[in-house]
Design an enzyme around this catalytic site. Sequence first.
Site, PDB file in Angstrom:
ATOM      1  NE  ARG A 104     -25.058  34.053  -0.694  1.00 33.33           N
ATOM      2  CZ  ARG A 104     -24.369  34.266   0.191  1.00 33.33           C
ATOM      3  NH1 ARG A 104     -23.673  34.506   0.467  1.00 33.33           N
ATOM      4  NH2 ARG A 104     -24.654  35.387   0.122  1.00 33.33           N
ATOM      5  NE  ARG A 126     -23.365  40.820   1.691  1.00 31.35           N
ATOM      6  CZ  ARG A 126     -24.823  39.985   0.753  1.00 31.35           C
ATOM      7  NH1 ARG A 126     -25.655  39.998  -0.178  1.00 31.35           N
ATOM      8  NH2 ARG A 126     -24.248  38.404   0.414  1.00 31.35           N
ATOM      9  CE  LYS A 152     -31.018  39.096  -5.456  1.00 35.11           C
ATOM     10  NZ  LYS A 152     -31.087  39.357  -3.551  1.00 35.11           N
ATOM     11  NE  ARG A 187     -25.334  37.492   3.513  1.00 34.43           N
ATOM     12  CZ  ARG A 187     -26.598  38.362   2.958  1.00 34.43           C
ATOM     13  NH1 ARG A 187     -27.364  39.175   2.435  1.00 34.43           N
ATOM     14  NH2 ARG A 187     -26.818  36.638   1.847  1.00 34.43           N
ATOM     15  NE  ARG A 215     -32.487  33.863  -3.921  1.00 34.91           N
ATOM     16  CZ  ARG A 215     -31.837  34.183  -2.959  1.00 34.91           C
ATOM     17  NH1 ARG A 215     -30.865  33.653  -2.394  1.00 34.91           N
ATOM     18  NH2 ARG A 215     -31.336  35.758  -2.413  1.00 34.91           N
TER      19      ARG A 215
HETATM   20  P1  AMP Z   1     -30.345  37.010   0.543  1.00 34.84           P
HETATM   21  O1  AMP Z   1     -30.688  37.705   1.877  1.00 34.84           O
HETATM   22  O2  AMP Z   1     -31.613  36.774  -0.822  1.00 34.84           O
HETATM   23  O3  AMP Z   1     -28.704  36.216  -0.516  1.00 34.84           O
HETATM   24  O4  AMP Z   1     -30.886  35.252   0.985  1.00 34.84           O
HETATM   25  C1  AMP Z   1     -30.160  34.900   2.280  1.00 34.84           C
HETATM   26  C2  AMP Z   1     -30.111  33.223   1.914  1.00 34.84           C
HETATM   27  O5  AMP Z   1     -31.374  32.777   2.435  1.00 34.84           O
HETATM   28  C3  AMP Z   1     -29.780  32.297   0.896  1.00 34.84           C
HETATM   29  O6  AMP Z   1     -28.723  31.633   0.044  1.00 34.84           O
HETATM   30  C4  AMP Z   1     -30.580  31.280   0.669  1.00 34.84           C
HETATM   31  O7  AMP Z   1     -30.191  30.273   1.795  1.00 34.84           O
HETATM   32  C5  AMP Z   1     -32.151  32.022   1.206  1.00 34.84           C
HETATM   33  N1  AMP Z   1     -32.839  32.407   0.841  1.00 34.84           N
HETATM   34  C6  AMP Z   1     -33.542  33.385   0.120  1.00 34.84           C
HETATM   35  N2  AMP Z   1     -34.244  33.666  -0.579  1.00 34.84           N
HETATM   36  C7  AMP Z   1     -34.264  32.130  -1.086  1.00 34.84           C
HETATM   37  C8  AMP Z   1     -35.155  30.818  -1.952  1.00 34.84           C
HETATM   38  N3  AMP Z   1     -36.761  32.480  -2.939  1.00 34.84           N
HETATM   39  N4  AMP Z   1     -35.522  29.884  -2.043  1.00 34.84           N
HETATM   40  C9  AMP Z   1     -34.119  29.568  -1.759  1.00 34.84           C
HETATM   41  N5  AMP Z   1     -33.685  29.782  -0.241  1.00 34.84           N
HETATM   42  C10 AMP Z   1     -33.462  31.155  -0.277  1.00 34.84           C
END
Ligand code: AMP
Length: 225
Positions: A167, A123, A14, A156, A89
């Site tokens: 996740r 990744r 995404k 990461r 989310r």
């Molecule tokens: P991402 O890069 O989108 O995978 O986000 C990395 C991490 O940030 C996630 O695993 C969550 O810990 C936190 N995070 C990002 N967006 C959200 C959200 N909308 N709600 C809660 N935690 C978030």
Amino acid sequence: MRKYIIMGPQGSGKGTQAKMLARDFDLVHISVGDIFRWHVQNRTKLGTKVQRYMKEGRLVPDEMVSEVVKWRLEIHDWRCGFVLDGFPRNAAQTEFFLENYDIDAVIAIELPEEAAIMRMQSRRLCSSCGLDYNLIQLRPKVPDVCDNCGGRLVPRPDDTPEAIRARLKDYREKTQPILDLLREKELIVRVDGTPPPDVVQAEMRQRLGLQVGVDELPETVGAPD
Ligand code: AMP
């Protein structure tokens, strides 16, 4: 003005898709995960609070997330619109968003869990400039070294097997159900995330009624996330 949300399990690409769309249609790419990572890297007060959640692959509490999204959208630095990546989310975040903002479409990238796990495990991130790589689709020229700045490539911190499982479970249990809510509002545009990034992008544009064709697409940016 185009205002999109992009959703999909971790590893569905995404972030890559959002960047491609943003670049060609002059949209601002707003990644909530990137904002949190910036805070962690710069050791801000918020960064200290969210670090543990992120490392364990858990969702950051809603109040902190809504605060960050509100702050970011109030900057209002777009002329043509934005692509919001990684938000909402869960049900509470969706309600907050729908009550406060208008959107044109929610792009939902679909990917089976096994494929998502494989992509996350491959990744890599530059420890210096933060550029994304993927050992399957977007390899560095020299193994483990960033093409851009020569920095060391590392996984990461939230791509450990435990955090990946957590996740994906959250996505299945908390994020997937909100797609039904958004479908009722006829906002959802579904796209298959399995093919290469430019094919996914072309399908997405077609479904969104956007005019740029696949052969006009520039090279893919970033790695799946
Ligand atoms: P991402 O890069 O989108 O995978 O986000 C990395 C991490 O940030 C996630 O695993 C969550 O810990 C936190 N995070 C990002 N967006 C959200 C959200 N909308 N709600 C809660 N935690 C978030």
